[in-house]
Each structure stands twice: as C-alpha cells, then as structure tokens.
Write a protein that holds these residues in place. Structure first.
Motif, PDB file in Angstrom:
ATOM      1  N   THR A 146       0.689  -1.371  -0.002  1.00  0.00           N
ATOM      2  CA  THR A 146      -0.059   0.025  -0.047  1.00  0.00           C
ATOM      3  C   THR A 146       0.585   1.261  -0.007  1.00  0.00           C
ATOM      4  O   THR A 146       1.885   1.011   0.577  1.00  0.00           O
ATOM      5  CB  THR A 146      -0.836   0.037   1.319  1.00  0.00           C
TER       6      THR A 146
ATOM      7  N   SER B  95       1.077   5.264   0.812  1.00  0.00           N
ATOM      8  CA  SER B  95       0.339   6.431   1.607  1.00  0.00           C
ATOM      9  C   SER B  95       1.172   7.557   2.174  1.00  0.00           C
ATOM     10  O   SER B  95       2.370   7.422   1.861  1.00  0.00           O
ATOM     11  CB  SER B  95      -0.451   5.742   3.150  1.00  0.00           C
ATOM     12  N   THR B  96       0.828   8.366   2.817  1.00  0.00           N
ATOM     13  CA  THR B  96       1.553   9.533   3.335  1.00  0.00           C
ATOM     14  C   THR B  96       2.282   9.086   4.457  1.00  0.00           C
ATOM     15  O   THR B  96       1.811   8.163   5.189  1.00  0.00           O
ATOM     16  CB  THR B  96       0.567  10.769   3.767  1.00  0.00           C
TER      17      THR B  96
ATOM     18  N   LEU C 226       5.756  10.405   0.368  1.00  0.00           N
ATOM     19  CA  LEU C 226       4.981   9.011   0.549  1.00  0.00           C
ATOM     20  C   LEU C 226       5.701   7.777   1.009  1.00  0.00           C
ATOM     21  O   LEU C 226       7.081   7.911   0.658  1.00  0.00           O
ATOM     22  CB  LEU C 226       4.342   8.709  -0.999  1.00  0.00           C
TER      23      LEU C 226
ATOM     24  N   ARG D  54      -0.459  13.544  -6.436  1.00  0.00           N
ATOM     25  CA  ARG D  54      -0.592  14.388  -5.151  1.00  0.00           C
ATOM     26  C   ARG D  54      -0.137  15.680  -5.306  1.00  0.00           C
ATOM     27  O   ARG D  54      -0.692  16.733  -5.064  1.00  0.00           O
ATOM     28  CB  ARG D  54       0.303  13.582  -4.028  1.00  0.00           C
TER      29      ARG D  54
END
Length: 168
Positions: free
Chosen positions: A6, A8-9, A58, A107
């Motif tokens: 995954t 994500s930030t 990220l 983003r």
C-alpha cells in the motif's frame, strides 16, 4: 495469502525506517560511482524529519514494513521536484518504483498544482534512466558534473491537467 503493498503519506514515526531504507538502497549507487559520501548516505535523521514536515513524502508498506518511499515539493513556478525514490532491493523490478512515482505525481498535481515534474539521477544509473523514460520523462539540458565520477541527468515531464467535474 500474500500481503499487498500500500502507498500512503509518510508519518513522522516513519522517519527512522525511511532513513534506514534509504541507506540500504543507495549502497548500489555509491558503489556504481565509487562515492560513499553521496547525500542520501550522509543525510541526518533531523534533516529527513524536516523534509517530512515541509514537503510531500509517500511510503510504500508491506504490512508494517516500509519498503519504498519518494519525496516531492513544488516550487513557486509550479515545478515539482521529485527525489529519493527508493524501493527495497528485494522488491525492485516489480513496478513499485513506478507506482510510487505516479502516486507522488498525482498528489503534487492535485494538492500543490504542479505544472511539471523534475527529477535527476546519475548518468550511469541505466535502470533509473530507463524507468523514467518509460514513464514519460525526457532529459533536459546536458548532464551536470558533480564530481570526477558523477554527472547528474535532469529529467522532466509536463503534469497532466487536473479536471474537475462541474456541478449544478
């Protein structure tokens, strides 16, 4: 059943994990250029924490393990500077680097209104150069010598326009 990766930030608690992964990932670059004093290998935890608070960072996770990361920031002129794209050596060549790069591009365009993306890599880093070209980046200018052994190749591509659906 296997776990999926995954993206994500990054959180502030990821800083040490990112720095350790960065150190591992840049060993091959240092060996390629015969220079173990390159910035990714000398960056401090304090400096990395500052990057976490100032730009977009990220991480790719496999379960709880951080297995990849990328950073980006947008200048006043709309140029998104992307850097330190890293993927754990055991997961390289499976598309994760491209996924991370595309995720940070999305983003930066959506949240920081990036107009173009710019990154750089070493002139001998053929795997990186090939991936960036495949993802639409083109070399701009000539490679800039950093040392006797290393020149940096700057690559750029235009950001995709962001479209919003009109509502009545």
């Amino acid at each position: 059943m296997g776990m999926s990766v995954t993206i994500s930030t990054a959180e502030s608690s990821d800083a040490e994990k990112i720095l350790k992964l960065q150190y591992l990932c840049y060993q091959s670059e240092a060996e390629l250029y015969g220079d173990y004093s390159i910035e990714p290998l000398t960056q401090t935890l304090e400096n990395l924490r500052a990057e976490l608070s100032e730009g977009y960072v990220l991480v790719a996770r496999l379960g709880e393990e951080v297995v990849g990361s990328v950073r980006g920031a947008v200048d006043d002129d709309g140029t998104a500077r992307i850097g330190k794209l890293i993927v754990h050596p055991r997961l390289q060549r499976h598309g994760l680097g491209g996924r991370l790069l595309r995720a940070v591009e999305v983003r930066l365009a959506a949240e920081a209104e990036a107009k173009r993306y710019r990154l750089f890599t070493g002139h001998r880093s053929e795997v990186n150069l090939r991936m960036y070209r495949k993802l639409g980046y083109q070399q701009v200018g000539v490679a800039e010598p950093v040392s006797r052994r290393l020149s940096l190749v700057t690559m750029e591509k235009a950001a995709e326009p962001t479209h919003y659906a009109a509502t009545a």
